[in-house]
Design an enzyme around this catalytic site. Structure first.
Site, PDB file in Angstrom:
ATOM      1  N   ASP A  88      -7.428 -57.759 -12.413  1.00 46.60           N
ATOM      2  CA  ASP A  88      -7.796 -59.116 -12.831  1.00 46.60           C
ATOM      3  C   ASP A  88      -6.858 -59.568 -13.944  1.00 46.60           C
ATOM      4  O   ASP A  88      -5.728 -59.080 -14.029  1.00 46.60           O
ATOM      5  CB  ASP A  88      -9.267 -59.128 -13.280  1.00 46.60           C
ATOM      6  CG  ASP A  88      -9.972 -60.432 -12.942  1.00 46.60           C
ATOM      7  OD1 ASP A  88      -9.667 -61.438 -13.590  1.00 46.60           O
ATOM      8  OD2 ASP A  88     -10.826 -60.435 -12.039  1.00 46.60           O
ATOM      9  N   HIS A  91     -11.106 -64.226 -17.416  1.00 47.15           N
ATOM     10  CA  HIS A  91     -11.809 -63.852 -16.194  1.00 47.15           C
ATOM     11  C   HIS A  91     -12.077 -62.357 -16.072  1.00 47.15           C
ATOM     12  O   HIS A  91     -13.178 -61.930 -15.701  1.00 47.15           O
ATOM     13  CB  HIS A  91     -11.009 -64.345 -14.985  1.00 47.15           C
ATOM     14  CG  HIS A  91     -11.724 -64.285 -13.692  1.00 47.15           C
ATOM     15  ND1 HIS A  91     -11.595 -63.224 -12.834  1.00 47.15           N
ATOM     16  CD2 HIS A  91     -12.569 -65.148 -13.099  1.00 47.15           C
ATOM     17  CE1 HIS A  91     -12.336 -63.449 -11.749  1.00 47.15           C
ATOM     18  NE2 HIS A  91     -12.931 -64.596 -11.891  1.00 47.15           N
ATOM     19  N   ASN A 100     -15.420 -69.181  -2.690  1.00 48.34           N
ATOM     20  CA  ASN A 100     -16.466 -70.191  -2.900  1.00 48.34           C
ATOM     21  C   ASN A 100     -16.131 -71.531  -2.257  1.00 48.34           C
ATOM     22  O   ASN A 100     -15.046 -72.073  -2.471  1.00 48.34           O
ATOM     23  CB  ASN A 100     -16.672 -70.415  -4.404  1.00 48.34           C
ATOM     24  CG  ASN A 100     -16.810 -69.116  -5.153  1.00 48.34           C
ATOM     25  OD1 ASN A 100     -17.605 -68.262  -4.780  1.00 48.34           O
ATOM     26  ND2 ASN A 100     -16.018 -68.946  -6.196  1.00 48.34           N
ATOM     27  N   SER A 132     -16.793 -64.235  -7.433  1.00 47.07           N
ATOM     28  CA  SER A 132     -16.051 -63.419  -8.393  1.00 47.07           C
ATOM     29  C   SER A 132     -17.014 -62.699  -9.327  1.00 47.07           C
ATOM     30  O   SER A 132     -16.668 -61.664  -9.902  1.00 47.07           O
ATOM     31  CB  SER A 132     -15.098 -64.283  -9.213  1.00 47.07           C
ATOM     32  OG  SER A 132     -13.881 -64.473  -8.542  1.00 47.07           O
TER      33      SER A 132
END
Length: 442
Positions: free
Chosen positions: A76, A117, A215, A280
């Site tokens: 990430d 994130h 999404n 996520s």
């Protein structure tokens, strides 16, 4: 870069709750998030917001295991290991973007975000709280994290996003990852060939790879790679009512399992809390569950671990498997305690190998000449890519000439012979009638 990525843009607006961030990884997204302002949401209140711990059986599963001894790599934007909830959680790391720190713990900012994130993902997965019953606690609070920082959406990195991912996977495997969490999507069904080798390397080394489905609310109407790669555990999202989330999930035949993806809580690199939506966030919940299963059943291989997660899933009244819920909703308590028959299907490695065999076939490159001429085949020295051959073998039939020239020509010749024979027979018959009309009368 081979892909454009936009990620995590956060802002605070008013006391209490404030609409904050949208994250996109390789074009995939983590939809609408809400920042919980520090004065309004203290650490001792955060635990009350973590509905998924009870609703999906994690608190009960903790009676069996909390994930000790299992290592999860988070590929990430980097994981800030100094936040209280992650103190002692991050045991190793690296940066493959050329923009972060060597230990993977410096958030790597994209062109439109601050790189928070990865810390959000890690806190949901393995956060350890800030004290007795306070702060955010992850679903596998005794698991360890490897922080692999990548430069999502940054035009400053000299390494492509695709190559960063491949390098990150290999590093994670070489450094002891039992599970790899990938809260990202490429937003395409297919993936580069470099990922074939990287994912096979993970599968061959008995690593479970978990990926977010993406999404709809952020434009991912159908799952994309890595969630489409055979052998990957792909995660869809559901709302508080355990119904498929419209904005914070996607759909596709590769979806394996469903987990909560709305009103989840994570920790920011500045130690503030954020409520966010998206697969996520659902993916690290499943990665944490995989860590619990691996801790409870250390002798199970990756296929057996995935089988246990799938076999104990709760259909919740839905027809499963389906492209929306996969095999159903996760049930952490059942996954670590219930009897499950041994896995009998192909392994993740076998699934991906079969796909590569079918879809990565060598292609014959046809290079047109400027003037069509008949010439002898080029010698092997002229083109090392061509097999060695002599003049005689050049004129012998091969698969292409047999398929597209010899066989059709043979059919045409046979058909012509039959037509000729029929014509000759008909001509002779007519002549006989003319010479002896009485013989054919009546």
């Amino acid at each position: 870069m081979t892909s454009t990525a936009q990620r995590v843009a956060g802002r605070r607006v008013s006391a209490g709750l404030a609409v904050a961030l949208t994250a996109a990884l390789f074009g995939g997204t983590v939809a609408g998030s809400v920042v919980l302002d520090a004065p309004a949401a203290h650490a001792d209140q955060i635990r009350d917001l973590q509905y998924w711990l009870n609703d999906y059986g994690f608190t009960e599963a903790w009676n069996t295991t909390r994930g000790a001894g299992v290592t999860v790599a988070v590929i990430d934007s980097g994981v800030k290991g100094s936040v209280p909830e992650l103190n002692g959680v991050v045991t190793g790391g690296t940066d493959v973007s050329g923009l972060g720190s060597a230990n993977g713990q410096t958030p790597v900012a994209g062109d439109d975000d601050d790189g928070e994130h990865g810390t959000l993902v890690a806190s949901l997965l393995a956060g350890r709280g800030t004290g007795d019953g306070t702060g955010l606690i992850g679903v596998a609070p005794e698991a360890s994290i490897l922080a692999v920082s990548v430069g999502f959406g940054s035009t400053r990195s000299a390494v492509s996003n695709d190559d960063q991912i491949a390098q990150g996977i290999r590093w994670a495997v070489d450094n002891g990852a039992d599970v790899i969490n990938m809260s990202l999507t490429r937003n395409t069904l297919y993936w580069p060939e470099s990922w074939d080798e990287a994912f096979l390397y993970a599968f061959d080394n008995d690593v479970v790879v978990v990926a977010a489905a993406g999404n709809r609310g952020s434009g991912t109407t159908e799952v994309g790679a890595p969630a489409t790669i055979p052998g990957v555990l792909t995660v869809a999202g559901v709302d508080r009512n355990k119904t498929a989330s419209f904005d914070a999930s996607s759909q596709g035949i590769t979806i394996t399992i469903a987990a909560p993806s709305e009103k989840l809580v994570g920790v920011m690199p500045d130690s503030s809390y954020v409520q966010w939506d998206g697969t996520s966030a659902a993916a690290p919940i499943v990665s944490g569950l995989v860590a619990l299963v691996r801790a409870a059943y250390p002798d199970l291989d990756a296929a057996g671990v995935m089988n246990r997660v799938i076999a104990t899933a709760n259909a919740n009244g839905q027809s499963v498997p389906s492209p929306i819920y996969g095999n159903g909703l996760i049930d952490a308590a059942a996954a670590v305690t219930r009897y499950v028959a041994p896995a009998t299907g192909p392994t993740p490695s076998a699934l991906l190998t079969e796909w590569i065999t079918l879809h990565r076939r060598a292609q014959i490159e046809v290079v047109p000449t400027e003037v069509p001429v008949a010439e002898a085949p080029a010698a092997a020295d002229d083109d090392p890519a061509l097999p060695t051959q002599n003049v005689l073998t050049a004129w012998l039939p091969n698969q292409l000439t047999l398929t597209y020239i010899s066989l059709p020509l043979a059919v045409l010749v046979v058909f012509g012979i039959l037509v000729t024979l029929l014509g000759i027979g008909a001509t002779r018959h007519i002549k006989r009638i003319r010479r002896n009309p009485k013989d054919f009368a009546q």
